[in-house]
Design an enzyme around this catalytic site. Structure first.
Site, short mmCIF file in Angstrom:
data_model
loop_
_atom_site.label_atom_id
_atom_site.label_comp_id
_atom_site.label_asym_id
_atom_site.label_seq_id
_atom_site.Cartn_x
_atom_site.Cartn_y
_atom_site.Cartn_z
N THR A 1 1.41 10.11 3.70
CA THR A 1 0.32 10.84 3.06
C THR A 1 -1.04 10.52 3.68
OG1 THR A 1 0.60 9.15 1.39
CG2 THR A 1 1.28 11.38 0.79
N LYS B 1 -9.45 5.30 5.70
CA LYS B 1 -8.15 4.83 5.18
C LYS B 1 -8.35 3.71 4.16
CE LYS B 1 -5.16 6.20 8.99
NZ LYS B 1 -4.31 5.74 10.10
N GLY B 2 -7.70 3.87 3.02
CA GLY B 2 -7.78 2.86 1.98
C GLY B 2 -9.00 2.97 1.08
N GLU C 1 -0.25 -3.25 4.58
CA GLU C 1 -1.30 -2.24 4.69
C GLU C 1 -1.29 -1.50 6.03
OE1 GLU C 1 -3.82 -0.67 3.54
OE2 GLU C 1 -4.11 -1.52 1.54
N ASP C 2 -1.84 -0.29 6.04
CA ASP C 2 -2.07 0.44 7.29
C ASP C 2 -3.57 0.62 7.55
OD1 ASP C 2 -2.45 2.35 5.19
OD2 ASP C 2 -2.35 3.93 6.71
N ARG D 1 -11.67 8.08 -3.21
CA ARG D 1 -12.03 9.49 -2.98
C ARG D 1 -13.54 9.68 -2.86
NH1 ARG D 1 -9.57 13.47 -7.35
NH2 ARG D 1 -7.76 12.18 -6.82
N SER E 1 -2.55 0.57 -4.56
CA SER E 1 -3.06 1.80 -3.94
C SER E 1 -4.45 2.16 -4.47
CB SER E 1 -2.11 2.96 -4.23
OG SER E 1 -2.64 4.17 -3.72
N ALA E 2 -5.25 2.77 -3.61
CA ALA E 2 -6.58 3.26 -4.00
C ALA E 2 -6.51 4.68 -4.55
CB ALA E 2 -7.50 3.23 -2.79
N SER E 3 -5.31 5.25 -4.60
CA SER E 3 -5.17 6.67 -4.92
C SER E 3 -4.88 6.95 -6.38
CB SER E 3 -4.04 7.27 -4.08
OG SER E 3 -3.77 8.59 -4.51
N LYS E 4 -5.59 7.92 -6.93
CA LYS E 4 -5.32 8.39 -8.29
C LYS E 4 -3.98 9.13 -8.34
CE LYS E 4 -10.09 8.74 -9.77
NZ LYS E 4 -11.22 9.56 -10.16
N LYS F 1 -10.85 -1.27 -2.17
CA LYS F 1 -10.74 -1.95 -0.88
C LYS F 1 -12.01 -1.63 -0.07
CE LYS F 1 -5.84 -0.86 -1.21
NZ LYS F 1 -4.71 -0.06 -0.71
N ASP G 1 0.87 -1.17 0.00
CA ASP G 1 0.00 0.00 0.00
C ASP G 1 0.92 1.24 0.00
OD1 ASP G 1 -2.38 1.61 0.42
OD2 ASP G 1 -1.70 1.83 2.49
N LEU G 2 0.41 2.36 -0.48
CA LEU G 2 1.24 3.58 -0.53
C LEU G 2 1.01 4.49 0.68
CD1 LEU G 2 3.13 5.56 -2.13
CD2 LEU G 2 1.04 6.51 -3.12
N ASP G 3 -0.22 5.05 0.74
CA ASP G 3 -0.53 6.06 1.75
C ASP G 3 -0.52 5.45 3.15
OD1 ASP G 3 -1.06 8.20 -0.14
OD2 ASP G 3 -2.95 7.22 -0.60
C1 BG6 Z 1 -5.95 5.75 -0.40
C2 BG6 Z 1 -6.00 6.52 0.90
O1 BG6 Z 1 -4.65 5.28 -0.59
O2 BG6 Z 1 -6.30 6.58 -1.49
C3 BG6 Z 1 -7.35 7.19 1.08
O3 BG6 Z 1 -5.77 5.62 1.97
C4 BG6 Z 1 -7.66 8.04 -0.16
O4 BG6 Z 1 -7.32 7.99 2.23
C5 BG6 Z 1 -7.60 7.17 -1.40
O5 BG6 Z 1 -8.95 8.62 -0.06
C6 BG6 Z 1 -7.90 7.92 -2.69
O6 BG6 Z 1 -6.87 8.84 -2.94
P1 BG6 Z 1 -6.92 9.96 -4.06
O7 BG6 Z 1 -5.50 10.47 -4.09
O8 BG6 Z 1 -7.30 9.28 -5.35
O9 BG6 Z 1 -7.92 10.96 -3.66
MG MG Z 2 -2.94 3.19 3.39
#
Ligand code: BG6
Ligand code: MG
Length: 222
Positions: free
Chosen positions: A16, A44-45, A170-171, A48, A115-118, A146, A8-10
């Site tokens: 972050t 978390k995870g 993971e966190d 958005r 990661s779930a993040s864009k 997730k 996992d990243l964040d």
């Molecule tokens: C996850 C974070 O990695 O990404 C979440 O744990 C976050 O907190 C999610 O909402 C989406 O991230 P982003 O950068 O696409 O808004």
């Molecule tokens: Mg995380």
């Protein structure tokens, strides 16, 4: 033997998770919704838009908003987040993580990001860590975030590795759920209260030691 470790990243590679919290908190306060770190554990995870939905539900204002309004709020939060991560550099890699990635690579075990993040590919570049990764799964590749296992199974499928030979780190509670339902070995960093369902848990990233993780993987009850 393990053949792939999915990170996992964040909150695992860099802090972050704290910036996501601060950005959501700022948006929520503008909406008159207050939440604390305890509630934040649920975010978390989580993607958005799903995070926004949970915050709006907490404020009981979900029903009154149109899709456009929700998109505006999510975009506003991301703007706050981007401001917070602007200065991010290799000095923001959490303790122990570079040693872990080095040991992982030297052992010839593949490395993926889940990661779930864009914003994940951008952040990995800023941390100068992209070269470690054989495969990157970010929000763009998954239809179900997730706690669905898709983020983790995608990485394993892309690299042709059986799930039972994968480890996920993971966190987030939702992230540990995702790893467990993928049939992989889950490693968590953070508090027992949120992460007690992981196969192996440590308190801090510097306790994520490669040899310990591999040993725990081999000693897991089958
Ligand atoms: C996850 C974070 O990695 O990404 C979440 O744990 C976050 O907190 C999610 O909402 C989406 O991230 P982003 O950068 O696409 O808004
Ligand atoms: Mg995380």
């Amino acid at each position: 033997a393990p053949q792939l470790i999915i990170y996992d990243l964040d909150g695992v590679i860099t802090d972050t998770a704290e910036f996501h919290f601060l950005a959501w908190k700022k948006l929520a306060e503008e909406l008159g919704i207050t939440f604390d770190r305890q509630f934040n554990e649920q975010l978390k995870g989580i993607s958005r838009m799903d995070s926004l939905d949970r915050i709006l539900a907490l404020g009981e204002s979900a029903a009154s908003l149109s899709a456009e309004e929700k998109l505006e709020l999510a975009t506003r939060k991301n703007g706050y987040y981007l401001e917070l991560i602007e200065e991010i550099n290799p000095g923001h890699i959490l303790p122990g993580i570079e040693a872990l990635l080095d040991d992982n690579k030297q052992a010839g075990i593949k490395i993926a990001l889940g990661s779930a993040s864009k914003n994940a590919p951008h952040i990995l570049d800023k941390l100068e860590l992209s070269d470690y990764f054989d495969y990157i799964v970010d929000a763009a590749q998954v239809t179900k975030g997730k706690p669905d296992p898709e983020t983790f199974t995608n990485a394993a499928d892309a690299l042709g590795i059986a799930y039972e030979n994968c480890i996920g780190i993971e966190d987030a509670a939702a992230g540990v759920d995702a790893i467990n339902s993928a049939g992989m070995f889950s490693v968590a960093v953070g508090e027992q209260a949120h992460l007690g369902h992981a196969h192996y848990r440590v308190d801090h990233t510097q306790d994520l030691v490669f040899q310990d993780i591999i040993e725990r993987f081999h000693n897991q009850p089958k």
